[in-house]
Structure formats: C-alpha cells, structure tokens
Write a protein that holds these residues in place. Structure first.
Motif, PDB file in Angstrom:
ATOM      1  N   LEU A 200      25.382  34.545  51.859  1.00 25.63           N
ATOM      2  CA  LEU A 200      26.173  35.292  50.884  1.00 25.63           C
ATOM      3  C   LEU A 200      27.636  35.384  51.300  1.00 25.63           C
ATOM      4  O   LEU A 200      28.542  35.292  50.455  1.00 25.63           O
ATOM      5  CB  LEU A 200      25.581  36.691  50.696  1.00 25.63           C
ATOM      6  N   ASP A 201      27.873  35.566  52.594  1.00 21.26           N
ATOM      7  CA  ASP A 201      29.263  35.622  53.075  1.00 21.26           C
ATOM      8  C   ASP A 201      29.979  34.287  52.859  1.00 21.26           C
ATOM      9  O   ASP A 201      31.174  34.258  52.504  1.00 21.26           O
ATOM     10  CB  ASP A 201      29.288  35.985  54.560  1.00 21.26           C
ATOM     11  N   ALA A 202      29.254  33.190  53.055  1.00 17.28           N
ATOM     12  CA  ALA A 202      29.855  31.872  52.822  1.00 17.28           C
ATOM     13  C   ALA A 202      30.152  31.672  51.338  1.00 17.28           C
ATOM     14  O   ALA A 202      31.208  31.121  50.971  1.00 17.28           O
ATOM     15  CB  ALA A 202      28.919  30.773  53.328  1.00 17.28           C
ATOM     16  N   LEU A 203      29.248  32.136  50.481  1.00 17.61           N
ATOM     17  CA  LEU A 203      29.482  32.022  49.045  1.00 17.61           C
ATOM     18  C   LEU A 203      30.678  32.869  48.620  1.00 17.61           C
ATOM     19  O   LEU A 203      31.442  32.464  47.723  1.00 17.61           O
ATOM     20  CB  LEU A 203      28.233  32.458  48.264  1.00 17.61           C
ATOM     21  N   GLU A 204      30.850  34.023  49.252  1.00 20.32           N
ATOM     22  CA  GLU A 204      32.013  34.861  48.943  1.00 20.32           C
ATOM     23  C   GLU A 204      33.308  34.122  49.290  1.00 20.32           C
ATOM     24  O   GLU A 204      34.292  34.174  48.533  1.00 20.32           O
ATOM     25  CB  GLU A 204      31.930  36.176  49.711  1.00 20.32           C
ATOM     26  N   ILE A 205      33.319  33.440  50.426  1.00 23.17           N
ATOM     27  CA  ILE A 205      34.497  32.658  50.822  1.00 23.17           C
ATOM     28  C   ILE A 205      34.787  31.573  49.781  1.00 23.17           C
ATOM     29  O   ILE A 205      35.940  31.374  49.364  1.00 23.17           O
ATOM     30  CB  ILE A 205      34.289  32.028  52.211  1.00 23.17           C
ATOM     31  N   LEU A 206      33.737  30.872  49.334  1.00 21.35           N
ATOM     32  CA  LEU A 206      33.918  29.817  48.335  1.00 21.35           C
ATOM     33  C   LEU A 206      34.442  30.392  47.029  1.00 21.35           C
ATOM     34  O   LEU A 206      35.319  29.795  46.380  1.00 21.35           O
ATOM     35  CB  LEU A 206      32.589  29.095  48.095  1.00 21.35           C
ATOM     36  N   SER A 207      33.918  31.539  46.631  1.00 15.47           N
ATOM     37  CA  SER A 207      34.350  32.175  45.392  1.00 15.47           C
ATOM     38  C   SER A 207      35.818  32.587  45.457  1.00 15.47           C
ATOM     39  O   SER A 207      36.576  32.388  44.500  1.00 15.47           O
ATOM     40  CB  SER A 207      33.475  33.402  45.105  1.00 15.47           C
ATOM     41  N   GLN A 208      36.221  33.136  46.591  1.00 13.04           N
ATOM     42  CA  GLN A 208      37.612  33.554  46.761  1.00 13.04           C
ATOM     43  C   GLN A 208      38.567  32.357  46.746  1.00 13.04           C
ATOM     44  O   GLN A 208      39.734  32.487  46.373  1.00 13.04           O
ATOM     45  CB  GLN A 208      37.761  34.341  48.058  1.00 13.04           C
ATOM     46  N   LYS A 209      38.069  31.185  47.155  1.00 13.91           N
ATOM     47  CA  LYS A 209      38.884  29.961  47.151  1.00 13.91           C
ATOM     48  C   LYS A 209      38.806  29.235  45.805  1.00 13.91           C
ATOM     49  O   LYS A 209      39.354  28.140  45.651  1.00 13.91           O
ATOM     50  CB  LYS A 209      38.425  29.028  48.276  1.00 13.91           C
ATOM     51  N   MET A 210      38.099  29.844  44.837  1.00  8.31           N
ATOM     52  CA  MET A 210      37.967  29.291  43.491  1.00  8.31           C
ATOM     53  C   MET A 210      37.233  27.946  43.490  1.00  8.31           C
ATOM     54  O   MET A 210      37.499  27.071  42.669  1.00  8.31           O
ATOM     55  CB  MET A 210      39.340  29.144  42.832  1.00  8.31           C
ATOM     56  N   ILE A 211      36.302  27.770  44.440  1.00  7.52           N
ATOM     57  CA  ILE A 211      35.478  26.557  44.470  1.00  7.52           C
ATOM     58  C   ILE A 211      34.386  26.707  43.408  1.00  7.52           C
ATOM     59  O   ILE A 211      33.649  27.702  43.405  1.00  7.52           O
ATOM     60  CB  ILE A 211      34.839  26.344  45.856  1.00  7.52           C
ATOM     61  N   ASN A 225      14.990  43.471  49.613  1.00  5.50           N
ATOM     62  CA  ASN A 225      14.253  43.355  48.362  1.00  5.50           C
ATOM     63  C   ASN A 225      15.223  43.014  47.235  1.00  5.50           C
ATOM     64  O   ASN A 225      16.426  42.813  47.470  1.00  5.50           O
ATOM     65  CB  ASN A 225      13.483  44.645  48.053  1.00  5.50           C
ATOM     66  N   LYS A 226      14.723  42.943  46.032  1.00  5.25           N
ATOM     67  CA  LYS A 226      15.554  42.541  44.896  1.00  5.25           C
ATOM     68  C   LYS A 226      16.757  43.462  44.730  1.00  5.25           C
ATOM     69  O   LYS A 226      17.891  42.987  44.542  1.00  5.25           O
ATOM     70  CB  LYS A 226      14.724  42.537  43.616  1.00  5.25           C
ATOM     71  N   ASN A 227      16.525  44.771  44.828  1.00  7.97           N
ATOM     72  CA  ASN A 227      17.624  45.723  44.626  1.00  7.97           C
ATOM     73  C   ASN A 227      18.711  45.577  45.694  1.00  7.97           C
ATOM     74  O   ASN A 227      19.907  45.635  45.384  1.00  7.97           O
ATOM     75  CB  ASN A 227      17.089  47.151  44.613  1.00  7.97           C
ATOM     76  N   SER A 228      18.292  45.401  46.941  1.00 11.33           N
ATOM     77  CA  SER A 228      19.294  45.271  48.011  1.00 11.33           C
ATOM     78  C   SER A 228      20.058  43.955  47.900  1.00 11.33           C
ATOM     79  O   SER A 228      21.258  43.904  48.177  1.00 11.33           O
ATOM     80  CB  SER A 228      18.632  45.395  49.385  1.00 11.33           C
ATOM     81  N   ILE A 229      19.386  42.892  47.446  1.00 11.93           N
ATOM     82  CA  ILE A 229      20.077  41.620  47.234  1.00 11.93           C
ATOM     83  C   ILE A 229      21.100  41.757  46.109  1.00 11.93           C
ATOM     84  O   ILE A 229      22.250  41.290  46.224  1.00 11.93           O
ATOM     85  CB  ILE A 229      19.078  40.498  46.907  1.00 11.93           C
ATOM     86  N   LEU A 230      20.699  42.410  45.024  1.00  9.67           N
ATOM     87  CA  LEU A 230      21.630  42.607  43.912  1.00  9.67           C
ATOM     88  C   LEU A 230      22.835  43.442  44.333  1.00  9.67           C
ATOM     89  O   LEU A 230      23.970  43.173  43.908  1.00  9.67           O
ATOM     90  CB  LEU A 230      20.911  43.262  42.736  1.00  9.67           C
ATOM     91  N   GLN A 231      22.593  44.426  45.203  1.00 12.63           N
ATOM     92  CA  GLN A 231      23.697  45.233  45.704  1.00 12.63           C
ATOM     93  C   GLN A 231      24.640  44.399  46.570  1.00 12.63           C
ATOM     94  O   GLN A 231      25.870  44.520  46.483  1.00 12.63           O
ATOM     95  CB  GLN A 231      23.166  46.428  46.504  1.00 12.63           C
ATOM     96  N   LEU A 232      24.070  43.544  47.401  1.00  9.34           N
ATOM     97  CA  LEU A 232      24.888  42.663  48.233  1.00  9.34           C
ATOM     98  C   LEU A 232      25.725  41.707  47.374  1.00  9.34           C
ATOM     99  O   LEU A 232      26.873  41.397  47.712  1.00  9.34           O
ATOM    100  CB  LEU A 232      23.988  41.858  49.175  1.00  9.34           C
ATOM    101  N   LEU A 233      25.166  41.269  46.269  1.00  7.78           N
ATOM    102  CA  LEU A 233      25.917  40.397  45.360  1.00  7.78           C
ATOM    103  C   LEU A 233      27.060  41.154  44.692  1.00  7.78           C
ATOM    104  O   LEU A 233      28.166  40.618  44.534  1.00  7.78           O
ATOM    105  CB  LEU A 233      24.976  39.814  44.299  1.00  7.78           C
ATOM    106  N   ARG A 234      26.789  42.400  44.302  1.00  2.78           N
ATOM    107  CA  ARG A 234      27.829  43.199  43.644  1.00  2.78           C
ATOM    108  C   ARG A 234      29.004  43.465  44.580  1.00  2.78           C
ATOM    109  O   ARG A 234      30.166  43.360  44.178  1.00  2.78           O
ATOM    110  CB  ARG A 234      27.244  44.517  43.139  1.00  2.78           C
ATOM    111  N   THR A 235      28.707  43.794  45.837  1.00  4.93           N
ATOM    112  CA  THR A 235      29.789  44.109  46.780  1.00  4.93           C
ATOM    113  C   THR A 235      30.639  42.883  47.095  1.00  4.93           C
ATOM    114  O   THR A 235      31.773  43.015  47.549  1.00  4.93           O
ATOM    115  CB  THR A 235      29.219  44.686  48.088  1.00  4.93           C
ATOM    116  N   ARG A 236      30.100  41.706  46.839  1.00  2.00           N
ATOM    117  CA  ARG A 236      30.837  40.465  47.096  1.00  2.00           C
ATOM    118  C   ARG A 236      31.355  39.813  45.813  1.00  2.00           C
ATOM    119  O   ARG A 236      31.868  38.692  45.836  1.00  2.00           O
ATOM    120  CB  ARG A 236      29.940  39.467  47.860  1.00  2.00           C
ATOM    121  N   ASN A 237      31.178  40.513  44.694  1.00  2.00           N
ATOM    122  CA  ASN A 237      31.621  40.001  43.392  1.00  2.00           C
ATOM    123  C   ASN A 237      31.008  38.636  43.072  1.00  2.00           C
ATOM    124  O   ASN A 237      31.701  37.713  42.605  1.00  2.00           O
ATOM    125  CB  ASN A 237      33.152  39.909  43.343  1.00  2.00           C
TER     126      ASN A 237
END
Length: 362
Positions: A200-211, A225-237
């Motif tokens: 997820l951290d690597a995907l955040e880097i790619l997203s910030q670089k507009m890849i 679990n599903k809820n914690s994964i969704l929360q991790l996605l939200r915090t990383r946009n």
C-alpha cells in the motif's frame, strides 16, 4: 516386495502452502505402483485464523495422533515414516513428540521442511540447539531450495535433499489488450508478514507521482480485515484506485491472474511462496523480495524484480518501471512462464519426491 511408507502429514483444512503440498504427496498415484502407503491425517484447526491458537482440544488431538502413530508402526510396520515437521514455536515441541516416538521404534524418518527460522532460533541458545540436533539426528531431510538448506546447516551435518515445490498445470490464456491503466495484483493472506503495508505504501508513492494504475488486493482476513484495509486505503487516498476483493479460489482466482499485468508480493517472511508459481504460470512479471527461496524462483531483472524487505521506495520504482516499459514487462512474464514449466510443475515435483523415496529405500 514393495517397501512401506507411512505418511504422517498435516492436510487441509486449513489450506496452507505446506498442507497443500502434503496433499499432493498423498495423492501421487505413481507412488502406489512402487510402494505400499498409509496416511495418518493431522488437522488441528479448520481455518487459518485458529491455526496458531492453543486449545485443550488440540492436546486431545495430539494424544489421538500419537496413539494412531504407535498403532500403525506396530501393525503396518513401515520402512519409512514421511513427516512434515513444524520448525518453530510450540508446534515444533509438539512435533518433537512424534519424531521421538518414531525414533523409539527405530524407523527411518524423512522430514520435509516447509518453513524456516531454525538458524535464528538456535543462535545463543544451547538448549534449542540440542533439541534440533536431537530431532535431526539420524534422519533424512528435504529442504525446499538450496537457499533454505542454510537454515539447518548448524544443526544438521548430513546433506539434505532439495525438492522444489510445484503446482498443477492449468490452461491460463492471457490476452494482451491496449489499456490505459496497468493492473496490479496482491494475493495473499492479510498478514503483516506478507508485506501488505509495504504494498500500500508503494502504491501511495505511485499515486503521488501520477503513475496510472489500478490495483486489487485478494486474500483471507488475518492481521487485517476488510474494514482495516479500507481504512488504510482511505488514509492513503487510494480508494479510487485500489479494491479489496476478499478471499478468492478456483476459477475466480484464475480470473484475477488473467486480468492482471503485474504481480506484487513484497513478503517479509517466506520459505517458498506457491502464489508466485501461480503468477508465473499466468505469465505475470513478479516484484518480490530477497526472502527465503524467492531469489531462486525469481530471476532478478529477467522474470521480475527483487527488492530488499521494507524498501517501499525501491518497490514503487520497480513497479513503475514495469508500468512504463510494457513490452519488457510482457517479456519478463513470458520468461517466468517458461521457467515455471521447466522447473515448478506438479509433475516435476512428484518425480523429484519419488526419487527421494527411492534413494532412501532402495
């Protein structure tokens, strides 16, 4: 007269890499043409969540298995007992009871190691060292790879057999489409040790670089679990780019591989990684870590890329490279597929395990 082999094996459920490979050994029909076999099935839990938990019910199961083991040794009289031992923790002490019992009856033992961590365990502990040396004295051992055999070098003086894991061949046909977005896949149990946070951290880097990319996460809920994964996605946009699809099996899992372009497996603790073989069979380039047997499976720069564990910047860079160099990405996937069919099919595994049995019992 045919020699006799007693299989003392953990079998599904739950489904893990080790239990799946044990099942393949038991179901190897070619063994029946050469040996007489019997199987004692071991199952301590119905799912992965309860696998590592203690219960009095498991103590009762252990007692029943010990009774079956003694009974089979006395009545079946095997020439060899094939056993997949757990290398660490309470499970190792539990399995030590089985090894000791087999040794009391002076039966040949073939131990198949599907894990690692022994080398670190014995460092600085003469007690642990003595236990492992006792367990491995006068036994035959199979290791998953040349790299993994170093894990037991301090407590096992003989030369172990090396048998790579393999999986059944499937017809997986990928079509190369012109897509604006690269499709990434993470498929594993949602354990911290499988590197989900690094992914997820690597995907955040790619997203910030507009890849440009879209990604999927598939796997059983464990540490997350599903809820914690969704929360991790939200915090990383990442909610618009990344989807959690839950646990997948069979055709649904095959379809995920078919519809993906790059497989990312930034594991922090792995002895082998059957899912990497699945990705290679599907013709996907793999980005993973220098961990366990993986540097033997993935040829860095040829069938994929390897990075150091927890190096999210390097992980993101390798994924970005594959996204920007589509032709090279496809070529790496094809090279991985070729290597899979040359080394990692179930048929090859079955032939190699048969050679080990034949060598010991000839």
């Amino acid at each position: 007269m045919k020699k006799k082999i007693l299989f003392l094996l953990k079998l599904p459920p739950p489904v893990t890499g080790a239990t799946l490979m044990n099942q393949y050994v038991c179901e190897n029909k070619s063994l029946d043409n050469i040996f007489i076999t019997q199987t004692i099935k071991i199952s301590y839990a119905q799912n992965n969540i309860n696998l590592a938990t203690f219960s009095w019910g498991k103590i009762i199961i252990i007692a029943k298995i010990l009774f079956k083991l003694v009974l089979q040794i006395l009545t079946f009289r095997p020439d060899l007992v094939y056993f997949q031992i757990s290398p660490l923790g309470f499970a190792f002490y539990r399995d030590l009871f089985f090894v000791t019992t087999i040794k009391i009856f002076r039966k040949k033992i073939l131990i198949h190691l599907h894990g690692k961590g022994i080398d670190n365990k014995v460092k600085g502990s003469s007690f642990q060292e003595s236990l492992y040396k006792f367990a491995f004295k006068n036994v035959h051992i199979i290791c998953l790879s040349e790299l993994i055999k170093n894990d037991i070098a301090y407590v096992y003086t003989e030369k172990p057999f090396i048998v790579n894991n393999g999986i059944p061949q499937k017809t997986i046909v990928k079509t190369q489409e012109n897509r604006r977005l690269a499709r990434l896949l993470f498929l594993s149990n949602l354990n911290r040790s499988k590197g989900i946070i690094d992914y997820l951290d690597a995907l955040e880097i790619l997203s910030q670089k507009m890849i440009p990319f879209v990604a999927k996460i598939a796997g059983n809920e464990r540490d997350y679990n599903k809820n914690s994964i969704l929360q991790l996605l939200r915090t990383r946009n990442l909610t618009d780019q990344v989807e959690y699809v839950g646990a997948v099996y069979g055709n649904e899992k095959d379809d995920l591989f078919i519809k993906s372009d790059i497989f990312v497996h930034p594991t922090l603790n792995e002895a082998w990684g059957l899912v990497i073989l699945e990705a290679m069979q599907a013709g996907l380039p793999v980005v993973s870590t220098f961990e366990g047997s993986i540097p033997e499976i993935i040829d860095d720069g040829i069938t994929g890329f390897l990075v150091s564990k927890n190096d999210t910047s390097a992980l993101a860079n390798k994924i970005e490279y594959l996204i920007k160099n589509k032709d090279e990405s496809i070529a790496m996937g094809e090279a991985g597929k070729k290597k899979f069919y040359e080394k990692y099919t179930l048929e090859i595994f079955e032939k190699n395990i048969l050679k080990v049995f034949d060598t010991i019992l000839k």
